[in-house]
Every structure is written in C-alpha cells, then in structure tokens.
Enzyme design. Structure first.
Site, PDB file in Angstrom:
ATOM      1  N   SER A 164       0.857  -1.185   0.000  1.00  0.00           N
ATOM      2  CA  SER A 164       0.000   0.000   0.000  1.00  0.00           C
ATOM      3  C   SER A 164       0.893   1.234   0.000  1.00  0.00           C
ATOM      4  O   SER A 164       2.003   1.200   0.532  1.00  0.00           O
ATOM      5  CB  SER A 164      -0.868   0.005   1.259  1.00  0.00           C
ATOM      6  OG  SER A 164      -1.523   1.245   1.391  1.00  0.00           O
ATOM      7  N   LYS A 214       2.057  -3.022   6.198  1.00  0.00           N
ATOM      8  CA  LYS A 214       2.374  -3.003   4.757  1.00  0.00           C
ATOM      9  C   LYS A 214       3.845  -2.645   4.532  1.00  0.00           C
ATOM     10  O   LYS A 214       4.459  -3.105   3.562  1.00  0.00           O
ATOM     11  CB  LYS A 214       1.463  -2.012   4.038  1.00  0.00           C
ATOM     12  CG  LYS A 214       0.003  -2.448   3.993  1.00  0.00           C
ATOM     13  CD  LYS A 214      -0.178  -3.732   3.195  1.00  0.00           C
ATOM     14  CE  LYS A 214      -1.640  -4.068   2.965  1.00  0.00           C
ATOM     15  NZ  LYS A 214      -1.824  -5.262   2.118  1.00  0.00           N
ATOM     16  N   TYR A 242      -2.120  -0.584  10.106  1.00  0.00           N
ATOM     17  CA  TYR A 242      -2.222  -1.019   8.701  1.00  0.00           C
ATOM     18  C   TYR A 242      -0.959  -0.636   7.928  1.00  0.00           C
ATOM     19  O   TYR A 242      -0.353  -1.472   7.244  1.00  0.00           O
ATOM     20  CB  TYR A 242      -3.457  -0.371   8.074  1.00  0.00           C
ATOM     21  CG  TYR A 242      -3.586  -0.578   6.585  1.00  0.00           C
ATOM     22  CD1 TYR A 242      -4.039  -1.789   6.075  1.00  0.00           C
ATOM     23  CD2 TYR A 242      -3.251   0.442   5.684  1.00  0.00           C
ATOM     24  CE1 TYR A 242      -4.149  -1.978   4.708  1.00  0.00           C
ATOM     25  CE2 TYR A 242      -3.368   0.260   4.325  1.00  0.00           C
ATOM     26  CZ  TYR A 242      -3.817  -0.952   3.839  1.00  0.00           C
ATOM     27  OH  TYR A 242      -3.918  -1.148   2.482  1.00  0.00           O
TER      28      TYR A 242
HETATM   29  N1  NAP Z   1      -8.551  -0.328  -1.938  1.00  0.00           N
HETATM   30  C1  NAP Z   1      -7.509   0.449  -1.802  1.00  0.00           C
HETATM   31  O1  NAP Z   1      -7.584   1.666  -1.956  1.00  0.00           O
HETATM   32  C2  NAP Z   1      -6.166  -0.156  -1.475  1.00  0.00           C
HETATM   33  C3  NAP Z   1      -5.070   0.716  -1.456  1.00  0.00           C
HETATM   34  C4  NAP Z   1      -3.830   0.196  -1.158  1.00  0.00           C
HETATM   35  C5  NAP Z   1      -3.692  -1.150  -0.908  1.00  0.00           C
HETATM   36  N2  NAP Z   1      -4.770  -1.982  -0.933  1.00  0.00           N
HETATM   37  C6  NAP Z   1      -4.554  -3.391  -0.649  1.00  0.00           C
HETATM   38  O2  NAP Z   1      -5.120  -4.167  -1.671  1.00  0.00           O
HETATM   39  C7  NAP Z   1      -5.542  -5.429  -1.141  1.00  0.00           C
HETATM   40  C8  NAP Z   1      -7.003  -5.658  -1.507  1.00  0.00           C
HETATM   41  O3  NAP Z   1      -7.735  -4.590  -0.949  1.00  0.00           O
HETATM   42  P1  NAP Z   1      -9.275  -4.302  -1.273  1.00  0.00           P
HETATM   43  O4  NAP Z   1      -9.422  -2.838  -1.232  1.00  0.00           O
HETATM   44  O5  NAP Z   1      -9.714  -5.096  -2.439  1.00  0.00           O
HETATM   45  O6  NAP Z   1      -9.911  -4.879   0.087  1.00  0.00           O
HETATM   46  P2  NAP Z   1     -11.336  -5.522   0.426  1.00  0.00           P
HETATM   47  O7  NAP Z   1     -12.345  -5.096  -0.566  1.00  0.00           O
HETATM   48  O8  NAP Z   1     -11.560  -5.228   1.864  1.00  0.00           O
HETATM   49  O9  NAP Z   1     -11.038  -7.080   0.228  1.00  0.00           O
HETATM   50  C9  NAP Z   1     -10.159  -7.728   1.084  1.00  0.00           C
HETATM   51  C10 NAP Z   1     -10.046  -9.176   0.705  1.00  0.00           C
HETATM   52  O10 NAP Z   1      -9.180  -9.815   1.670  1.00  0.00           O
HETATM   53  C11 NAP Z   1      -9.841 -10.969   2.174  1.00  0.00           C
HETATM   54  N3  NAP Z   1      -9.485 -11.233   3.568  1.00  0.00           N
HETATM   55  C12 NAP Z   1      -9.467 -10.350   4.596  1.00  0.00           C
HETATM   56  N4  NAP Z   1      -9.165 -10.981   5.750  1.00  0.00           N
HETATM   57  C13 NAP Z   1      -8.994 -12.299   5.433  1.00  0.00           C
HETATM   58  C14 NAP Z   1      -8.694 -13.465   6.187  1.00  0.00           C
HETATM   59  N5  NAP Z   1      -8.523 -13.425   7.523  1.00  0.00           N
HETATM   60  N6  NAP Z   1      -8.590 -14.650   5.541  1.00  0.00           N
HETATM   61  C15 NAP Z   1      -8.782 -14.717   4.205  1.00  0.00           C
HETATM   62  N7  NAP Z   1      -9.082 -13.650   3.434  1.00  0.00           N
HETATM   63  C16 NAP Z   1      -9.194 -12.458   4.044  1.00  0.00           C
HETATM   64  C17 NAP Z   1     -11.326 -10.632   2.051  1.00  0.00           C
HETATM   65  O11 NAP Z   1     -12.087 -11.820   1.917  1.00  0.00           O
HETATM   66  P3  NAP Z   1     -13.051 -12.433   3.056  1.00  0.00           P
HETATM   67  O12 NAP Z   1     -13.596 -11.306   3.866  1.00  0.00           O
HETATM   68  O13 NAP Z   1     -14.056 -13.178   2.248  1.00  0.00           O
HETATM   69  O14 NAP Z   1     -12.179 -13.359   3.833  1.00  0.00           O
HETATM   70  C18 NAP Z   1     -11.374  -9.882   0.733  1.00  0.00           C
HETATM   71  O15 NAP Z   1     -11.475 -10.784  -0.347  1.00  0.00           O
HETATM   72  C19 NAP Z   1      -5.310  -5.351   0.370  1.00  0.00           C
HETATM   73  O16 NAP Z   1      -4.115  -5.983   0.704  1.00  0.00           O
HETATM   74  C20 NAP Z   1      -5.207  -3.867   0.625  1.00  0.00           C
HETATM   75  O17 NAP Z   1      -4.450  -3.585   1.764  1.00  0.00           O
HETATM   76  C21 NAP Z   1      -6.016  -1.498  -1.205  1.00  0.00           C
END
Ligand code: NAP
Length: 231
Positions: free
Chosen positions: A134, A154, A150
């Site tokens: 991130s 990261k 968080y």
């Molecule tokens: N969105 C952004 O702006 C952004 C920016 C920078 C980085 N990121 C990174 O990108 C990645 C994806 O983010 P996103 O925004 O798509 O997040 P999201 O919509 O919250 O999705 C998170 C995913 O992680 C899974 N997950 C969470 N805890 C888990 C656990 N204990 N076991 C197994 N699976 C788990 C969730 O599935 P379940 O709940 O079904 O388990 C879900 O599929 C993350 O690593 C996040 O830190 C996102």
C-alpha cells in the site's frame, strides 16, 4: 500456468482473479473466507469467458493451515504465481489501537504471507510472488491518522519482498510488491469514507494480473507505487 490469489472474494483480489482467468490455459486458485464471494467469482468467470478454470477454497488466513492449501493445489502441478492480496484495515488512532488491533492486522497482512510462502515453497517453479502492499506502507509517502497498524504492516510486507527476492533468487523465484494508492473498494470506504478513488477495482485487477504475468521479467525485489492520487 497455475496462479494463487488470496482475498479473491471481492475488491482488487476478485478483479485480479477474473482478469487472470481470461486465459483458459491458466488455472486460478482463489482463497478467502467468504464462500458467497468465491461462488460469485466462479460464476463471473463462467459467464464472462465460458470457462471453469477457477478453483476456490474458503480459508481464514489469520489461522491458516498451509498444508491444507498445498494438498488442495498439488494435484494440479507446480505454482507459477502468487498474489498476496488479502488484507485487513482496522482504523484506530494510535492511542486507541489495542494489542488486538496490531495482532489481527499483522496476522493477516504479514504473518499469513510468511506462513503461506514458507508452506508453498516446495511447489514453486519459476514463480513470481506479488505482494500487494500500500502507499501507506511506502517510505516517504503521505501518511494519514488512524492507519498506523495497517501502514506499518504493509511496510513490513514491502521489506519482506526485498529480502525474499534475494534469498530465493537462486531458486528462480522472483518477488515484487505493488503499492496501490486509492482503489474504489470496501476497504477504501472504511479508510476514507466518502472519498472517490480515481481507479476502479476492475482496472487495478487488470494491472495486477498483467504485472503478475510479466513483471518478473523486468523486476525483482522492487516495491513499486501504483498511484495517481493522494490518498
Ligand atoms: N482499496 C484500496 O484503496 C487499497 C489501497 C492500497 C492497498 N490496498 C490493498 O489491496 C488489497 C485488496 O484490498 P481491497 O481494497 O480489495 O480490500 P477488500 O475489498 O476489503 O477485500 C479484502 C479481501 O481480503 C480478504 N481477507 C481479509 N481478511 C482475510 C482473512 N482473515 N482470511 C482470508 N481472506 C481475508 C477478504 O475476503 P473475506 O472477507 O471473504 O475473507 C477480501 O477478499 C489489500 O491488501 C489492501 O491492503 C487497497
């Protein structure tokens, strides 16, 4: 090619798995806890491409038994790519954050990756490990209140990327980290309520899928910002 994507039930992981599945000769292994999200992934791939090249497994990465994952994947052959995408964001000011906040965050965002990669190493072959970090964990980037646990988790993942790239170089395993900025997902809504991201999860998923397939031909041990906004 066989590719593993964690956190594939929604958001960036879901979109990455869909994008990877566009090549019918590739097999995608998709993990997350939510079975409804995983079923939706299988159905989306079926309706979009008419293929059934996604295998799904419901797993809580906070308490993962990696042997179960290896047993599930092994019959299909070697593993060529891993996207460590699953992530947890618990928003709390530093003083309000508890031991549990830090433990849970590091457990999903960092220790699960450690356990997964150690367990999967025996089935890796010319593998590209792609960690989803991130901008919050990118050195010198803008930081925001409430995201210390968080962001620190990261940053640890980014550093692990550099270490593994060196340690597993001789095994023909390459390791990189993409550090996204804001992407329109549920996690973003938790971190920055009301903020509209300039990038959709579908667009970012396409980028992640492309980088998983091609990035290791150009990079190893790199932590790359993928962001056009602040946050
Ligand atoms: N969105 C952004 O702006 C952004 C920016 C920078 C980085 N990121 C990174 O990108 C990645 C994806 O983010 P996103 O925004 O798509 O997040 P999201 O919509 O919250 O999705 C998170 C995913 O992680 C899974 N997950 C969470 N805890 C888990 C656990 N204990 N076991 C197994 N699976 C788990 C969730 O599935 P379940 O709940 O079904 O388990 C879900 O599929 C993350 O690593 C996040 O830190 C996102």
């Amino acid at each position: 090619m066989n590719y593993l994507v964690t956190g594939a039930s929604r958001g960036i992981g879901f979109a990455t798995a869909v994008a990877l599945a566009s090549r019918p000769e590739d097999r995608i292994f998709a993990l997350s806890r939510n079975t409804a999200g995983l079923t939706a992934l299988v159905n989306t791939v079926q309706s979009q491409y008419g293929t059934a090249n996604v295998e799904v497994l419901s797993v809580d990465l906070a308490e993962v038994d990696v042997a179960e994952i290896v047993d599930w994947m092994s019959p299909f052959g070697r593993l060529h790519g891993v996207v460590n995408n699953a992530g947890l964001l618990l928003k709390a000011s530093f003083l309000e954050s508890t031991e549990e906040t830090w433990q849970q965050t590091f457990n999903v965002n960092f220790f699960a990756v450690v356990r997964l990669l150690q367990g999967l190493h025996p089935i890796m072959e010319n593998t590209h490990i792609l960690n989803i970090g991130s901008m919050g964990g990118f050195q010198g980037s803008s930081k925001f209140p409430g995201l210390a646990a968080y962001s620190a988790s990261k940053a640890a993942l980014a550093n692990l990327t550099e270490c593994l790239a060196e340690e597993w170089k001789a095994d023909n395993i390459r390791c990189n980290c993409l550090a996204p900025g804001a992407v329109q997902t549920e996690m973003l809504a938790t971190a920055f309520p009301g903020f509209e991201a300039p990038v959709s999860s579908e667009k970012m998923g396409e980028m992640v899928a492309w980088f998983l397939r091609e990035g290791h031909h150009f990079f190893n041990g790199k932590v790359l910002p993928v962001s056009i906004s602040t946050p």
